[in-house]
Design an enzyme around this catalytic site. Structure first.
Site, short mmCIF file in Angstrom:
data_model
loop_
_atom_site.label_atom_id
_atom_site.label_comp_id
_atom_site.label_asym_id
_atom_site.label_seq_id
_atom_site.Cartn_x
_atom_site.Cartn_y
_atom_site.Cartn_z
N CYS A 351 0.85 -1.42 0.07
CA CYS A 351 0.26 0.00 -0.21
C CYS A 351 0.63 1.39 0.15
O CYS A 351 0.52 2.37 -0.88
CB CYS A 351 -0.94 -0.08 1.02
SG CYS A 351 -0.99 -1.32 2.42
N ARG A 380 6.92 -11.06 5.67
CA ARG A 380 6.11 -10.55 6.80
C ARG A 380 6.98 -11.97 7.60
O ARG A 380 6.82 -13.20 7.59
CB ARG A 380 5.00 -10.47 6.86
CG ARG A 380 4.79 -10.00 6.28
CD ARG A 380 2.86 -9.59 6.43
NE ARG A 380 2.37 -9.07 5.33
CZ ARG A 380 0.62 -9.30 4.80
NH1 ARG A 380 0.31 -10.25 5.83
NH2 ARG A 380 0.63 -8.37 4.45
N GLN A 398 0.85 -10.87 -2.96
CA GLN A 398 -0.44 -11.17 -3.51
C GLN A 398 -0.68 -10.35 -5.11
O GLN A 398 0.17 -9.48 -5.31
CB GLN A 398 -0.81 -9.74 -2.94
CG GLN A 398 -0.66 -9.75 -1.21
CD GLN A 398 -0.67 -8.74 -0.25
OE1 GLN A 398 0.00 -7.93 -0.24
NE2 GLN A 398 -1.02 -8.84 1.09
N ASP A 400 -2.40 -8.21 -5.02
CA ASP A 400 -3.31 -6.42 -4.85
C ASP A 400 -3.90 -5.71 -5.72
O ASP A 400 -2.30 -5.18 -7.05
CB ASP A 400 -1.41 -5.90 -4.33
CG ASP A 400 -2.40 -5.32 -2.89
OD1 ASP A 400 -3.54 -5.50 -2.29
OD2 ASP A 400 -1.23 -4.88 -1.46
N HIS A 402 -4.75 -1.45 -5.11
CA HIS A 402 -5.37 -0.38 -4.67
C HIS A 402 -6.31 0.56 -5.13
O HIS A 402 -6.05 1.02 -6.29
CB HIS A 402 -4.82 0.37 -3.89
CG HIS A 402 -3.71 0.03 -2.80
ND1 HIS A 402 -2.51 -0.61 -2.96
CD2 HIS A 402 -4.33 -0.42 -1.49
CE1 HIS A 402 -1.87 -1.66 -2.33
NE2 HIS A 402 -3.22 -1.71 -0.87
N HIS A 528 -8.30 -1.41 -0.42
CA HIS A 528 -7.05 -2.00 -0.51
C HIS A 528 -8.38 -3.38 -0.68
O HIS A 528 -9.23 -4.23 0.05
CB HIS A 528 -6.97 -2.89 1.26
CG HIS A 528 -5.80 -1.27 1.49
ND1 HIS A 528 -4.69 -1.86 1.57
CD2 HIS A 528 -6.30 -0.71 2.46
CE1 HIS A 528 -4.31 -0.40 3.07
NE2 HIS A 528 -5.96 0.49 3.13
#
Length: 661
Positions: A351, A380, A398, A400, A402, A528
């Site tokens: 993000c 992580r 991910q 991912d 946004h 997100h």
RNA sequence: GCCGGCUUAGCUCAGCUGGUAGAGCAUCUGAUUUGUAAUCAGAGGGUCACGGGUUCGAGUCCUGUAGCCGGCACCA
């Protein structure tokens, strides 16, 4: 006299003080024999507990869901009694019913061993054979605390003290000379418990689920209405174990894990990465046609960036920190980090970097919604005990994105997202999707009107996609509500995959803004979102879902051309493979000096969807003998026909749709 | 991170109360050229997770570390 209404609507009269057992006996002897408990005005009731007036009564037997629950609950009690008789130094705590069984948490210095299970189970059977009546008693709260303390059950005393409001009575169930605090109800006697139970595993568990508390010893068991049900359950477990993605990952040569070399990171092999590539390519097409733009952002960012985003404070313990310096000295010299070295961190999420992309250059309201997607590789540092196969890893990618938008665009964007997610999951064969909506927590940013709009917007989105949704009140992040989309693995463990989170806070922290139509500077809202969640986890779930037999569009190898003998058909096999590959199919040739039986067996075990057998006959007639995984029939067709039909068959679902077929 | 268990050949595992490692599959070599779920024979392959200790002697006993497995806690 009291009047009892039965489930069929008929009414009967009984003496005052009659119990559900009396009701059952008046209906039939066999029902009385099968009865385990009752539902009185919708409330669970002991069989021999006298009715307290007119009521509707339903007799519960082992056929009812509630009956099975009773059995499991009683099994937990019988386990506790057995353990305390064999190990008087063990204290009881709690023992609830769970899916397929029950557990009981004991406090005891000495660790239990699974070697103790035989003994404990034997004792449990003894208790069943003894057929102790199970009697309900109502105790005064303070007296109960005193009594449990007197017999050395400090945990029980604490539970009563904490859970029961002052002045309220509690119920205790006695079986033989053993008793336990319990809301009930229970079976009328221990003899009613079917002996179809089995202790399964031992585990540690924190007292009251809090890691600051001492650790108890949890015994898990399974219990069923009959031996047959128990056996079937055990067979199901065995079958599920065979689908374990870790086992199949090795068998199908998809990936390997090496806890020494890289704990919690995946070494993808050619087969596994081929699946990855197909999924990634599919997702790219879906995103490209859904208004997303793909970006790529840095793996390492300066600590200053993470301080701004707020991760450095709270999330730091999960981040991999990298000092930005050049180590001095030769091999063998210990590396020392200079004190003034700048610190960088591997990104634990994408993000902040996406906000940076948004912030570069001026954004206008005309640019919104701006949907930035990335197959973002994140690191992580998860607690070591949390790492699990490829489902929970320390390096993961991910899918991912946004979405930066105006507040009035949230609902429409959420609806579009849910529709996309639902369609993607369906393409992968998932029909049952668990959706959780986590709403405002006690401590939160933003006013209630904003939260109302956000929560209602998410709910509307889920409804629009036709997905059932469960509410998790108070479970949202402090910056916004979220939707979680969960899939289940082979042995019933639930994993979060997709997510949609509303965020008003990060754009603020990082200073993202756009020029509104009136020329003013405005804050965008950030959504997100991920559909697969992580490539690793999603592939893990797919492996288990399909038991390794991927649908042909995902299969690492789609077709094996197996020559019956190399002399007769080796060259033809190569030619066939070359033709098939030209259409984009993933094809391998097997010209080895082995029997066709052996080859069919081996490629079947490797779950290759199509085996094309070629021998002298096929070479002569320019044909293929196709054999599908899971069937032992053959389909002999010409090479030209196969080129057309296999190509269509192997198309990913979105491309199939696009062809309009 | 916490509790418990496990760690022997590429894989799955055997190895009794301590006496210097074994099977099947896989691999390699040779023979066989095969019609839809295992052709036959031979060979190679292990610092018994790693480190310390007890012992004349440790895969086996004790101890430390790591990893894995099952849970718990964690997954903002």
């Amino acid at each position: 006299m009291i009047q009892v209404t039965l489930p069929d609507g008929s009414k009967r009269e009984y003496q005052d003080g009659a119990s559900p057992l009396d009701v059952a006996e008046s209906i039939s002897k066999s029902l009385a024999k099968k009865a385990l408990a009752a539902k009185v005005d919708g409330q669970m009731w002991d069989l021999v507990r006298p009715l307290e007036g007119d009521a509707s009564v339903a007799i519960i037997t082992e056929r009812d869901a509630e009956g099975l629950e009773l059995i499991r609950h009683d099994a937990a009690h019988v386990l506790a009694q057995a353990v305390q008789e064999l190990y008087p130094d063990a204290q009881v705590t709690i023992g609830p019913v769970i899916d397929d069984g029950f557990y009981y948490d004991f406090a005891r210095k000495e660790p239990f061993s699974t070697d103790d299970f035989d003994r404990i189970e034997a004792k449990m059977r003894e208790i069943v054979d003894a057929d102790y009546p199970i009697q309900r008693e109502v105790w005064d709260k303070d007296a109960a605390i005193a009594e449990f303390k007197r017999i050395g059950e400090d945990y029980k005393a604490q539970i009563i003290d904490d859970i029961i409001p002052p002045g309220e009575a509690i119920t205790v169930y006695k079986q033989g000379n053993w008793f336990d605090l319990c809301r009930g109800p229970h079976l009328p006697s221990t003899g009613k418990l079917p002996k179809a139970f089995k202790l399964m595993k031992l585990a540690g568990a924190y007292w009251r689920g809090d890691h600051r508390n001492e650790m108890l010893q949890r015994m898990y068991g399974t219990a069923w209405a009959s031996e047959k049900d128990l056996k079937e359950h055990l067979t199901r477990l065995e079958e599920a174990e065979k689908r374990d993605h870790r086992k199949l990952g090795a068998q199908l040569d998809l990936f390997h894990l090496d806890g020494m070399a890289a704990a919690g990171s995946v070494f993808w092999h050619p087969n596994g990465f081929q699946v990855w590539r197909q999924i990634e390519a599919y997702m790219r097409r879906r995103l490209d046609t859904s208004g997303y733009e793909e970006i790529k952002t840095p793996q390492l960012m300066d600590s200053v960036q993470w301080e701004k985003s707020g991760h450095w404070g709270k999330y730091r313990e999960n981040m991999f920190i990298v000092p930005d310096f050049i180590p001095e000295g030769d091999e063998g010299v210990e590396i020392s980090v200079p004190e003034n070295a700048k610190l960088m961190a591997l990104k634990p999420m994408n993000c902040p970097a996406h906000v940076e992309v948004f912030k570069s250059g001026q954004k206008s309201y005309r640019d919104l919604p701006l949907r930035l997607a990335e197959f973002g590789c994140c690191h992580r540092n998860e607690p070591h005990g949390a790492i699990h196969g490829i489902m929970r890893v320390r390096q993961f990618t991910q899918d991912d994105a946004h979405i930066f938008c105006r507040e009035d665009q949230i609902v429409e964007e959420s609806i579009q997202f849910c529709r996309l997610l639902e369609s993607v999951y369906r393409d992968f064969g998932f029909e049952k999707i668990a959706v959780k909506l986590s709403t405002r927590p006690d401590v939160r940013a933003g006013d209630d009107a904003t939260w109302d709009r956000a929560e209602n917007g998410l709910k509307a989105a889920v409804d629009a996609a036709g997905l059932p949704c469960e509410l998790l009140p108070g479970e949202g992040a402090f910056y916004g509500p979220k939707l979680e989309f969960q899939l289940t693995d082979a042995i019933g463990r639930v994993w979060q995959c997709g997510t949609l989170q509303l965020d008003y806070v990060l754009p603020e922290r990082l200073g993202a803004e756009y020029i509104a139509s009136d020329g003013s500077k405005q804050r965008p809202v950030m959504l997100h979102r991920a559909i697969l969640g992580s490539m690793e986890r999603f592939i893990g779930i797919l492996i288990e879902e399909f038991a390794g037999a991927f649908p042909i569009w995902l299969a690492p190898v789609q077709v094996v051309v197996a020559a019956i003998s190399d002399d007769a058909a080796g060259a033809y096999a190569e030619e066939v493979a070359a033709e098939l590959r030209r259409t984009g199919l993933r094809v391998e040739v097997d010209r080895r000096n082995e029997t066709i039986n052996y080859k069919v067996r081996e490629h079947s075990l490797q779950k290759v969807p199509v085996i094309a057998v070629v021998g002298a006959r096929e070479a002569e007639e320019r044909k293929l003998a196709l054999r599908r995984l899971g069937s032992n029939g053959q389909q002999v067709i010409t090479l030209d026909e196969a080129l057309v039909s296999l190509t269509v068959e192997a198309l990913p679902p979105d491309l199939k749709r696009a062809r309009g077929s």
